[in-house]
Design a protein around this motif. Structure first.
Motif, PDB file in Angstrom:
ATOM      1  N   PRO A 193      10.746   3.612 -12.789  1.00 35.95           N
ATOM      2  CA  PRO A 193       9.477   3.456 -12.076  1.00 35.95           C
ATOM      3  C   PRO A 193       8.831   2.084 -12.223  1.00 35.95           C
ATOM      4  CG  PRO A 193       9.575   5.618 -13.093  1.00 35.95           C
ATOM      5  CD  PRO A 193      10.775   4.871 -13.581  1.00 35.95           C
ATOM      6  N   LEU A 194       8.821   1.521 -13.425  1.00 36.61           N
ATOM      7  CA  LEU A 194       8.149   0.237 -13.606  1.00 36.61           C
ATOM      8  C   LEU A 194       8.884  -0.883 -12.878  1.00 36.61           C
ATOM      9  CD1 LEU A 194       5.930  -1.474 -14.685  1.00 36.61           C
ATOM     10  CD2 LEU A 194       6.964  -1.382 -16.965  1.00 36.61           C
ATOM     11  N   ASN A 195      10.212  -0.839 -12.894  1.00 35.72           N
ATOM     12  CA  ASN A 195      10.954  -1.854 -12.144  1.00 35.72           C
ATOM     13  C   ASN A 195      10.743  -1.708 -10.638  1.00 35.72           C
ATOM     14  OD1 ASN A 195      12.651  -3.878 -13.614  1.00 35.72           O
ATOM     15  ND2 ASN A 195      13.237  -2.036 -14.755  1.00 35.72           N
ATOM     16  N   ALA A 196      10.601  -0.477 -10.151  1.00 30.29           N
ATOM     17  CA  ALA A 196      10.317  -0.282  -8.729  1.00 30.29           C
ATOM     18  C   ALA A 196       8.975  -0.912  -8.366  1.00 30.29           C
ATOM     19  CB  ALA A 196      10.321   1.209  -8.399  1.00 30.29           C
ATOM     20  N   LEU A 197       7.970  -0.734  -9.212  1.00 25.57           N
ATOM     21  CA  LEU A 197       6.652  -1.320  -8.959  1.00 25.57           C
ATOM     22  C   LEU A 197       6.698  -2.838  -9.090  1.00 25.57           C
ATOM     23  CD1 LEU A 197       4.510   1.293 -10.918  1.00 25.57           C
ATOM     24  CD2 LEU A 197       4.542   0.976  -8.425  1.00 25.57           C
ATOM     25  N   LEU A 198       7.432  -3.353 -10.076  1.00 25.63           N
ATOM     26  CA  LEU A 198       7.567  -4.800 -10.224  1.00 25.63           C
ATOM     27  C   LEU A 198       8.214  -5.413  -8.985  1.00 25.63           C
ATOM     28  CD1 LEU A 198       8.748  -5.119 -13.942  1.00 25.63           C
ATOM     29  CD2 LEU A 198       6.661  -6.119 -12.986  1.00 25.63           C
ATOM     30  N   SER A 199       9.246  -4.779  -8.470  1.00 21.71           N
ATOM     31  CA  SER A 199       9.919  -5.306  -7.285  1.00 21.71           C
ATOM     32  C   SER A 199       8.974  -5.359  -6.097  1.00 21.71           C
ATOM     33  CB  SER A 199      11.150  -4.464  -6.951  1.00 21.71           C
ATOM     34  OG  SER A 199      12.151  -4.631  -7.938  1.00 21.71           O
ATOM     35  N   LEU A 200       8.181  -4.312  -5.912  1.00 20.76           N
ATOM     36  CA  LEU A 200       7.236  -4.297  -4.803  1.00 20.76           C
ATOM     37  C   LEU A 200       6.178  -5.390  -4.985  1.00 20.76           C
ATOM     38  CD1 LEU A 200       6.137  -3.090  -2.221  1.00 20.76           C
ATOM     39  CD2 LEU A 200       5.015  -1.306  -3.579  1.00 20.76           C
ATOM     40  N   GLY A 201       5.656  -5.523  -6.186  1.00 17.64           N
ATOM     41  CA  GLY A 201       4.654  -6.549  -6.444  1.00 17.64           C
ATOM     42  C   GLY A 201       5.206  -7.956  -6.243  1.00 17.64           C
ATOM     43  N   TYR A 202       6.396  -8.215  -6.749  1.00 15.33           N
ATOM     44  CA  TYR A 202       6.999  -9.540  -6.585  1.00 15.33           C
ATOM     45  C   TYR A 202       7.281  -9.840  -5.112  1.00 15.33           C
ATOM     46  CZ  TYR A 202       7.846  -9.790 -11.665  1.00 15.33           C
ATOM     47  OH  TYR A 202       7.708  -9.847 -13.033  1.00 15.33           O
ATOM     48  N   THR A 203       7.707  -8.822  -4.363  1.00 16.45           N
ATOM     49  CA  THR A 203       7.966  -9.018  -2.938  1.00 16.45           C
ATOM     50  C   THR A 203       6.695  -9.427  -2.200  1.00 16.45           C
ATOM     51  OG1 THR A 203       9.839  -7.488  -2.874  1.00 16.45           O
ATOM     52  CG2 THR A 203       8.689  -7.872  -0.810  1.00 16.45           C
ATOM     53  N   LEU A 204       5.596  -8.734  -2.477  1.00 16.76           N
ATOM     54  CA  LEU A 204       4.333  -9.051  -1.806  1.00 16.76           C
ATOM     55  C   LEU A 204       3.798 -10.410  -2.249  1.00 16.76           C
ATOM     56  CD1 LEU A 204       2.614  -5.534  -1.914  1.00 16.76           C
ATOM     57  CD2 LEU A 204       3.787  -6.622   0.018  1.00 16.76           C
ATOM     58  N   ALA A 205       3.982 -10.750  -3.521  1.00 17.68           N
ATOM     59  CA  ALA A 205       3.552 -12.065  -4.004  1.00 17.68           C
ATOM     60  C   ALA A 205       4.358 -13.173  -3.329  1.00 17.68           C
ATOM     61  CB  ALA A 205       3.700 -12.147  -5.521  1.00 17.68           C
ATOM     62  N   HIS A 206       5.656 -12.949  -3.170  1.00 18.85           N
ATOM     63  CA  HIS A 206       6.505 -13.946  -2.520  1.00 18.85           C
ATOM     64  C   HIS A 206       6.089 -14.138  -1.059  1.00 18.85           C
ATOM     65  CE1 HIS A 206      10.307 -16.245  -2.109  1.00 18.85           C
ATOM     66  NE2 HIS A 206      10.245 -15.810  -0.863  1.00 18.85           N
ATOM     67  N   ALA A 207       5.775 -13.045  -0.379  1.00 17.36           N
ATOM     68  CA  ALA A 207       5.338 -13.157   1.010  1.00 17.36           C
ATOM     69  C   ALA A 207       4.042 -13.955   1.103  1.00 17.36           C
ATOM     70  CB  ALA A 207       5.148 -11.759   1.612  1.00 17.36           C
ATOM     71  N   GLU A 208       3.119 -13.725   0.181  1.00 13.19           N
ATOM     72  CA  GLU A 208       1.861 -14.470   0.189  1.00 13.19           C
ATOM     73  C   GLU A 208       2.093 -15.945  -0.094  1.00 13.19           C
ATOM     74  OE1 GLU A 208      -1.572 -15.674   0.962  1.00 13.19           O
ATOM     75  OE2 GLU A 208      -1.081 -13.553   1.269  1.00 13.19           O
ATOM     76  N   ALA A 209       3.009 -16.265  -1.011  1.00 15.36           N
ATOM     77  CA  ALA A 209       3.325 -17.663  -1.287  1.00 15.36           C
ATOM     78  C   ALA A 209       3.921 -18.334  -0.048  1.00 15.36           C
ATOM     79  CB  ALA A 209       4.300 -17.763  -2.463  1.00 15.36           C
ATOM     80  N   THR A 210       4.815 -17.632   0.647  1.00 14.82           N
ATOM     81  CA  THR A 210       5.428 -18.182   1.860  1.00 14.82           C
ATOM     82  C   THR A 210       4.376 -18.447   2.924  1.00 14.82           C
ATOM     83  OG1 THR A 210       7.484 -16.979   1.382  1.00 14.82           O
ATOM     84  CG2 THR A 210       7.172 -17.757   3.633  1.00 14.82           C
ATOM     85  N   ARG A 211       3.487 -17.485   3.128  1.00 18.00           N
ATOM     86  CA  ARG A 211       2.416 -17.661   4.110  1.00 18.00           C
ATOM     87  C   ARG A 211       1.535 -18.851   3.750  1.00 18.00           C
ATOM     88  NH1 ARG A 211      -2.840 -16.070   3.799  1.00 18.00           N
ATOM     89  NH2 ARG A 211      -3.968 -15.867   5.766  1.00 18.00           N
TER      90      ARG A 211
END
Length: 329
Positions: A193-211
């Protein structure tokens, strides 16, 4: 806006975004209030809405329904400042500038990891011994960077950053809720569960950095620490390194609130999935963190642009992260 329900329709009427779910219920939202639209489910979009979102500089982030590392980003028109991107490419071709950027970036990431372990050491005294070992690993890496800052090579920095990250995750394993069964970082697929949440958080952070990079007139694909690779936004990956520890610390606090439990996760083969209730709770809690990252990236990119276009070394680019951490406690 996070859309995570199948069968809906998104369309545009004037200055409004209209969301119609499968039952015919309508939700309206002024487009000018949006920074980004995150879609994780199968919905229909009106092409006029995409045009309007681009005009209002709203990014559309499409996240894979099964693997959150599968993400596509429809970005608004980038800054017309071509000279800025030429300056970025010139810096990319300067090995010494890239080495200096990498050394400063890794140092600041390690400082944040050290601060994180120091905080949880105070909160979890029973785990002090393994936390101290993790802290010592990071301390030794910081000492080596300080001693060799003018000459340290990229492979050495990558090795130091990797060992420090492993130490940080080992510290997290000591204090994470037992039901998460977290023993270290894993992904593609995440297996707890924690790795699933980390992956989602990192994905959204990466999208924000790209934007944020597009809006700043920089090319997200041409980084300085991460090597150029087909299909990877390497400069966005550079920026995300500076918020990874923030995501870890925030997730630890959020899980301690007990909003989600083991029952909110299920397995498909080896992959751990997040159910809809937990995803909804995650998006609500994540939004303030996303806004914090947006402000941070905007501040830091002002310094990045100044260094890229001027004659400066990247010696003081990432200090803003300390302000971000204090703001979030």
């Amino acid at each position: 806006l996070y859309v995570d329900r199948k069968g809906g329709t998104l369309r545009n009427e004037g200055k409004l975004l209209i969301l119609e779910d499968g039952s015919g219920r309508l939700t309206t939202l002024p487009i000018q209030l949006l920074d980004s639209l995150v879609i994780r489910s199968r919905v229909q979009l009106d092409s006029r809405l995409l045009v309007r979102l681009a005009r209002e500089k709203v990014a559309v982030i499409l996240v894979g329904p099964r693997d959150t590392s599968e993400v596509s980003i429809l970005l608004p028109g980038r800054s017309p400042n071509a000279a800025r991107r030429i300056a970025q490419y010139r810096r990319h071709l300067q090995p010494e500038w890239r080495r200096a950027w990498s050394a400063v970036l890794v140092r600041h990431k390690l400082l944040q990891e050290a601060a994180f372990i120091e905080r949880i050491m105070l909160r979890f005294p029973a785990s002090r011994r393994p936390l101290f070992r993790a802290s010592k690993t990071i301390e030794l890496s910081l000492e080596r960077i300080a001693n060799e800052q003018e000459t340290i090579s990229h492979p050495v920095l990558v090795g130091l950053e990797g060992s420090a990250a492993a130490a940080c995750f080992s510290a997290l394993a000591e204090v994470a809720p037992a039901w998460t069964e977290f023993h270290g970082r894993n992904r593609r697929p995440p297996r707890d569960p924690l790795n699933a949440l980390l992956s989602l958080g990192y994905t959204l952070a990466h999208a924000e950095a790209t934007r944020s990079l597009y809006l700043a007139g920089l090319d997200p694909h041409i980084g300085f620490y991460h090597e150029t690779s087909h299909g990877r936004e390497s400069l966005a990956s550079d920026l995300v390194e500076l918020v990874r520890t923030h995501v870890v610390g925030w997730l630890l606090e959020w899980l301690k609130e007990g909003i989600v439990q083991k029952e909110n996760f299920y397995y498909e083969g080896r992959a751990c999935r997040i159910d809809k209730d937990a995803r909804t709770a995650f998006y609500i809690a994540w939004h303030p963190q996303a806004r914090l990252m947006t402000r941070y990236f905007r501040i830091i990119l002002g310094h990045v642009v100044h260094a890229i276009e001027g004659n400066e070394q990247p010696s003081a680019l990432f200090g803003g992260y300390a302000r971000m951490s204090r703001t979030n406690g």
